[in-house]
Design an enzyme around this catalytic site. Sequence first.
Site, PDB file in Angstrom:
ATOM      1  N   HIS A  22     -10.238  48.396  60.523  1.00  0.00           N
ATOM      2  CA  HIS A  22     -10.139  49.858  60.554  1.00  0.00           C
ATOM      3  C   HIS A  22     -11.481  50.549  60.324  1.00  0.00           C
ATOM      4  CE1 HIS A  22      -5.790  49.845  60.808  1.00  0.00           C
ATOM      5  NE2 HIS A  22      -5.715  49.042  59.770  1.00  0.00           N
ATOM      6  N   ASP A  61       0.555  50.112  51.199  1.00  0.00           N
ATOM      7  CA  ASP A  61       1.273  49.363  52.226  1.00  0.00           C
ATOM      8  C   ASP A  61       2.091  48.291  51.516  1.00  0.00           C
ATOM      9  OD1 ASP A  61       0.398  50.945  54.250  1.00  0.00           O
ATOM     10  OD2 ASP A  61      -0.768  49.418  55.296  1.00  0.00           O
ATOM     11  N   HIS A 115      -5.512  53.934  49.083  1.00  0.00           N
ATOM     12  CA  HIS A 115      -5.140  52.932  50.086  1.00  0.00           C
ATOM     13  C   HIS A 115      -6.246  52.719  51.112  1.00  0.00           C
ATOM     14  CE1 HIS A 115      -2.891  50.444  52.800  1.00  0.00           C
ATOM     15  NE2 HIS A 115      -3.053  51.299  53.788  1.00  0.00           N
ATOM     16  N   ASN A 168      -0.230  53.997  54.513  1.00  0.00           N
ATOM     17  CA  ASN A 168       0.261  54.650  55.732  1.00  0.00           C
ATOM     18  C   ASN A 168       1.566  54.038  56.215  1.00  0.00           C
ATOM     19  OD1 ASN A 168      -1.921  52.586  56.261  1.00  0.00           O
ATOM     20  ND2 ASN A 168      -1.101  52.723  58.335  1.00  0.00           N
ATOM     21  N   HIS A 192      -5.693  48.643  52.983  1.00  0.00           N
ATOM     22  CA  HIS A 192      -5.694  49.102  54.385  1.00  0.00           C
ATOM     23  C   HIS A 192      -6.251  48.054  55.330  1.00  0.00           C
ATOM     24  CE1 HIS A 192      -4.913  51.935  57.480  1.00  0.00           C
ATOM     25  NE2 HIS A 192      -6.181  52.200  57.752  1.00  0.00           N
ATOM     26  N   ASP A 193      -7.507  47.654  55.174  1.00  0.00           N
ATOM     27  CA  ASP A 193      -7.996  46.519  55.954  1.00  0.00           C
ATOM     28  C   ASP A 193      -7.510  45.244  55.289  1.00  0.00           C
ATOM     29  OD1 ASP A 193      -9.294  47.228  58.311  1.00  0.00           O
ATOM     30  OD2 ASP A 193     -11.109  47.854  57.257  1.00  0.00           O
ATOM     31  N   TYR A 203       6.406  46.492  54.532  1.00  0.00           N
ATOM     32  CA  TYR A 203       6.215  46.514  55.995  1.00  0.00           C
ATOM     33  C   TYR A 203       7.541  46.406  56.711  1.00  0.00           C
ATOM     34  CZ  TYR A 203       1.171  46.036  55.588  1.00  0.00           C
ATOM     35  OH  TYR A 203      -0.145  46.278  55.336  1.00  0.00           O
TER      36      TYR A 203
END
Length: 332
Positions: free
Chosen positions: A224, A83, A215, A121, A250-251, A86
């Site tokens: 998540h 990520d 990730h 993602n 991710h988190d 953004y």
Amino acid sequence: MAIWYRKSMALSLLFAIAFGLCFFFTSAELQRFEHPTKSDGSLSFLVLGDWGRRGAFNQSQVAYQMGRIGGKLDIDFVVSTGDNFYDNGLTGEEDSAFEESFSRIYTAKSLQKQWYSVLGNHDYRGNVEAQLSPLLRKIDSRWLCLRSFIVNSELAEILFVDTTPFVKTYFTDSEGHTYDWRGIHSRKAYTANLLKDVESVLKESTAKWKIVVGHHAIRSVGHHGDTKELKTRLLPILQANNVDFYMNGHDHCLEHISDTDSPIQFLTSGAGSKAWRGDIKGHNKEGLNFFYDGQGFMSVQLTQMDAEIVFYDVFGNILHRLSTRKHLHSSI
């Protein structure tokens, strides 16, 4: 009869070519990059995830502290857990977000080292080929982002794994988002062949320390939570091949969770910018050693026998320390 035979052969040839291309894209041997250790045989690096917001949400403040700590530890490189940009990756190779979220943010002298990055993602929501493009390395030579690859040193082997295609909901319930699946072709074939590559690399590795970076979290008490596809498919391979650390983003938090069935330590560093989600999955606390909901990053120092992993907040304060002697794990 001859015409039918020629058509049949032509169709068979096209199918074989298509299958071969699919296999090529999903099962190509993972690229290796050699990164030397220091003269004393040690290795040190920073780990950061979920950061690219043009300096907003304390990204610039985290970058400042990374520069300070990176200089103190004389780091060899930086690991990005994905990520990177953004909200929807990059639009192309000329997207100003690359420089505005990366080159102009991480300006400290100590951070002018190689950055090894995986896709998240959110990166898949943009132009993936642009983020993987070698042209970005001409803009900023620190940048190296591939789907899956290996970083080798005399001390450690770090295997970077493209975890986004494992998550089924991105293909079946995208919640209005568009994902760039070019190069994937078949989710089933891609993930199956990637797991074969992962298993092969880990089995053949003779490194003192085996580290896997992805990730998505395998274990997380954050927003998540656990990634069920990785727990089912990737985790058994890591457990069977003596992996020391699994590092992820991710988190948007910092976490340390110990596996209850193996020596693996799950380390989340996804707090590079926007954080403070304010929720924790209380039913999922087995093995939890540390959780912090705010911004920050992680440092890793390795020697032949010892590993020291430290979590820092946005002010550079030490929040948690994991000191590990090879074959003997202890948390401080």
